[in-house]
Design an enzyme around this catalytic site. Structure first.
Site, PDB file in Angstrom:
ATOM      1  N   TRP A 120       0.740  -1.124   0.138  1.00 19.89           N
ATOM      2  CA  TRP A 120       0.026   0.180   0.129  1.00 19.89           C
ATOM      3  C   TRP A 120       0.830   1.259   0.137  1.00 19.89           C
ATOM      4  O   TRP A 120       2.008   0.932   0.581  1.00 19.89           O
ATOM      5  CB  TRP A 120      -1.187  -0.058   1.098  1.00 19.89           C
ATOM      6  CG  TRP A 120      -2.127   0.928   0.913  1.00 19.89           C
ATOM      7  CD1 TRP A 120      -2.220   2.116   1.616  1.00 19.89           C
ATOM      8  CD2 TRP A 120      -3.201   0.740   0.241  1.00 19.89           C
ATOM      9  NE1 TRP A 120      -3.557   2.688   1.132  1.00 19.89           N
ATOM     10  CE2 TRP A 120      -4.085   1.903   0.344  1.00 19.89           C
ATOM     11  CE3 TRP A 120      -3.606  -0.305  -0.423  1.00 19.89           C
ATOM     12  CZ2 TRP A 120      -5.215   2.156  -0.466  1.00 19.89           C
ATOM     13  CZ3 TRP A 120      -4.857   0.018  -1.451  1.00 19.89           C
ATOM     14  CH2 TRP A 120      -5.520   1.019  -1.094  1.00 19.89           C
ATOM     15  N   ASP A 170      -0.168  11.834  -0.751  1.00 17.46           N
ATOM     16  CA  ASP A 170      -1.297  12.786  -0.194  1.00 17.46           C
ATOM     17  C   ASP A 170      -2.491  11.934   0.277  1.00 17.46           C
ATOM     18  O   ASP A 170      -2.424  10.880   0.457  1.00 17.46           O
ATOM     19  CB  ASP A 170      -1.573  13.774  -1.467  1.00 17.46           C
ATOM     20  CG  ASP A 170      -2.159  13.031  -2.873  1.00 17.46           C
ATOM     21  OD1 ASP A 170      -2.290  11.613  -2.476  1.00 17.46           O
ATOM     22  OD2 ASP A 170      -2.089  13.391  -3.824  1.00 17.46           O
ATOM     23  N   GLU A 173      -3.202   8.884  -1.997  1.00 13.29           N
ATOM     24  CA  GLU A 173      -2.220   7.654  -2.053  1.00 13.29           C
ATOM     25  C   GLU A 173      -1.346   8.116  -3.322  1.00 13.29           C
ATOM     26  O   GLU A 173      -0.960   7.189  -4.087  1.00 13.29           O
ATOM     27  CB  GLU A 173      -2.694   6.237  -2.067  1.00 13.29           C
ATOM     28  CG  GLU A 173      -2.972   5.644  -0.613  1.00 13.29           C
ATOM     29  CD  GLU A 173      -4.394   6.103  -0.104  1.00 13.29           C
ATOM     30  OE1 GLU A 173      -5.048   6.356  -0.891  1.00 13.29           O
ATOM     31  OE2 GLU A 173      -4.815   5.947   1.040  1.00 13.29           O
ATOM     32  N   GLU A 329     -17.911   6.316  -3.589  1.00 12.12           N
ATOM     33  CA  GLU A 329     -16.896   7.133  -3.693  1.00 12.12           C
ATOM     34  C   GLU A 329     -16.866   8.052  -4.609  1.00 12.12           C
ATOM     35  O   GLU A 329     -16.370   9.258  -4.419  1.00 12.12           O
ATOM     36  CB  GLU A 329     -15.496   6.250  -3.626  1.00 12.12           C
ATOM     37  CG  GLU A 329     -14.345   6.864  -3.612  1.00 12.12           C
ATOM     38  CD  GLU A 329     -13.059   5.969  -3.622  1.00 12.12           C
ATOM     39  OE1 GLU A 329     -12.322   5.808  -2.680  1.00 12.12           O
ATOM     40  OE2 GLU A 329     -12.945   5.287  -4.485  1.00 12.12           O
TER      41      GLU A 329
END
Length: 381
Positions: A120, A170, A173, A329
């Site tokens: 990640w 940020d 990602e 989203e």
């Protein structure tokens, strides 16, 4: 695309806000963590400090006191369990030998509090400021003793004072090589809240004041272009996340020249019909419009005294709701890079739906506009 001026009834807005609070609290893990999205492949099983802090602030504003408090308890536990690691990071920075990014605190944890073992984009500092801001705002809002989270706040202040100026990923990602203005202002919000609440004192409070002042100065010198905030230091572009610095974070006065210019810049560059993009060169799922960012821009407009513009963004967000009552989203009505959408669908499946952060920001703006009234806090909050 539905026009910005098409109204949505107040009753429908209120119903969605109330159901959003119920959805968020029903999905909260027994540990106190909020899932970013309960079923989306890349987010499932994880809680972010940043997303969770805004989620907690949303339900706190609606009167779900115990739910928000439990999330802040979880944040504190994540930090206390990593006290020795934070000490190592702070001492290395003080000695002029800062540790590499992979030794920094992660941006997300499993519901139970472990650090994920999958790849990640994991070094982000904004969440460690945002949760402190949200915890202090929650305590102020409901007359709680912020000492409940004193240990976690102190550790966050230590961590941020040592790392605030480092480049990192940020909110999205992305762009690890940059120092992001939204990240700096989230840090400022947390550090200033910690000092204001007296959760930190003495040398630690002095360090928090110094870091916050230095971050503000850096933004003023290198994070402003043509009178408005920019995406990162030295940039001329804007980012949808900048609205949050104005509201709900309140780091930038909405009625100041910088606040007004930043609202206009985000609106002009990223708002299409009420739906706000992340940034102009976004390709994630084709670069759609995000309900949570529309609500953040709405909060900024509300703070600036423009209720019609704020309400229009709330109405736009309401139009994105699915038949199941879920806010996504992002939506694909106005993609910036439509040719890039398929690759993300193939990689991770359909867009994250529901996204709890979307629901929380809808609630926060609905409360701000008096669409719903906060309910009486529950016993044992």
């Amino acid at each position: 695309m539905t026009a910005l001026t098409t109204p949505v009834g107040t009753d429908a807005l209120a119903d969605l806000a109330r159901s959003s609070v119920s959805l968020i609290t029903s999905l909260q893990h027994p540990s106190g963590a909020y899932p970013a999205s309960p079923t989306f492949s890349a987010y499932q099983g994880y809680s972010w400090f940043r997303d969770g802090a805004f989620i907690a602030d949303g339900v706190s504003s609606a009167g779900a006191v115990n739910s928000a408090s439990r999330f802040f308890d979880w944040c504190q536990r994540m930090l206390v369990e990593r006290r020795s690691r934070i000490t190592e990071i702070v001492e290395a920075a003080a000695a002029g030998r800062p540790l590499p990014d992979e030794h920094m605190l992660p941006t997300r944890f499993t519901m139970e509090g472990a650090e994920g073992d999958d790849d990640w984009w994991d070094f982000q500092t904004d969440g460690y400021g945002t949760w402190v801001w949200a915890a202090v705002a929650h305590a102020d809002r409901h007359g709680l003793d912020v000492a409940r989270w004193r240990d976690g706040i102190a550790l966050s202040v230590d961590y941020l004072a040592a790392t605030w100026s480092r480049p990192c990923y940020d909110w999205w990602e992305e762009h690890r090589e940059q120092v992001h203005v939204s990240t700096l202002l989230c840090i400022v919000a947390g550090l200033e809240a910690a000092v204001r609440s007296a959760a930190v004192e003495g040398d630690r409070a002095d360090a928090a004041r110094g870091a916050a002042a230095a971050a503000r100065d850096l933004v003023a010198r290198r994070g402003v272009h043509d009178g408005h905030l920019t995406k990162w230091l030295g940039s001329t572009d804007v980012d949808g996340s900048l609205s949050a610095a104005i509201a709900p974070l309140g780091v930038i006065d909405a009625t100041s020249p910088l606040g007004r210019a930043s609202i206009r810049a985000v609106d002009d560059a990223l708002d299409v019909g009420g739906g706000v993009h992340r940034f102009s060169f976004d390709t994630f799922y084709g670069g759609g419009q995000w309900p949570l960012l529309s609500c953040m821009l709405g909060l900024a407009y509300a703070a600036a005294g423009d209720r019609p513009a704020a309400l229009a963004r709330l109405e736009w967000a309401a139009r994105t709701v699915t038949p199941e009552g879920y806010l996504p989203e992002q939506v694909s009505d106005h993609l910036l890079a439509p040719e890039r959408r398929a690759e993300w669908v193939e990689r991770w499946g359909d867009v994250a739906t529901p996204l709890l952060w979307s629901h929380a920001m809808f609630v926060r703006l609905a409360i701000e506009l008096d669409i719903i009234t906060p309910h009486v806090p529950e016993e044992g909050a």
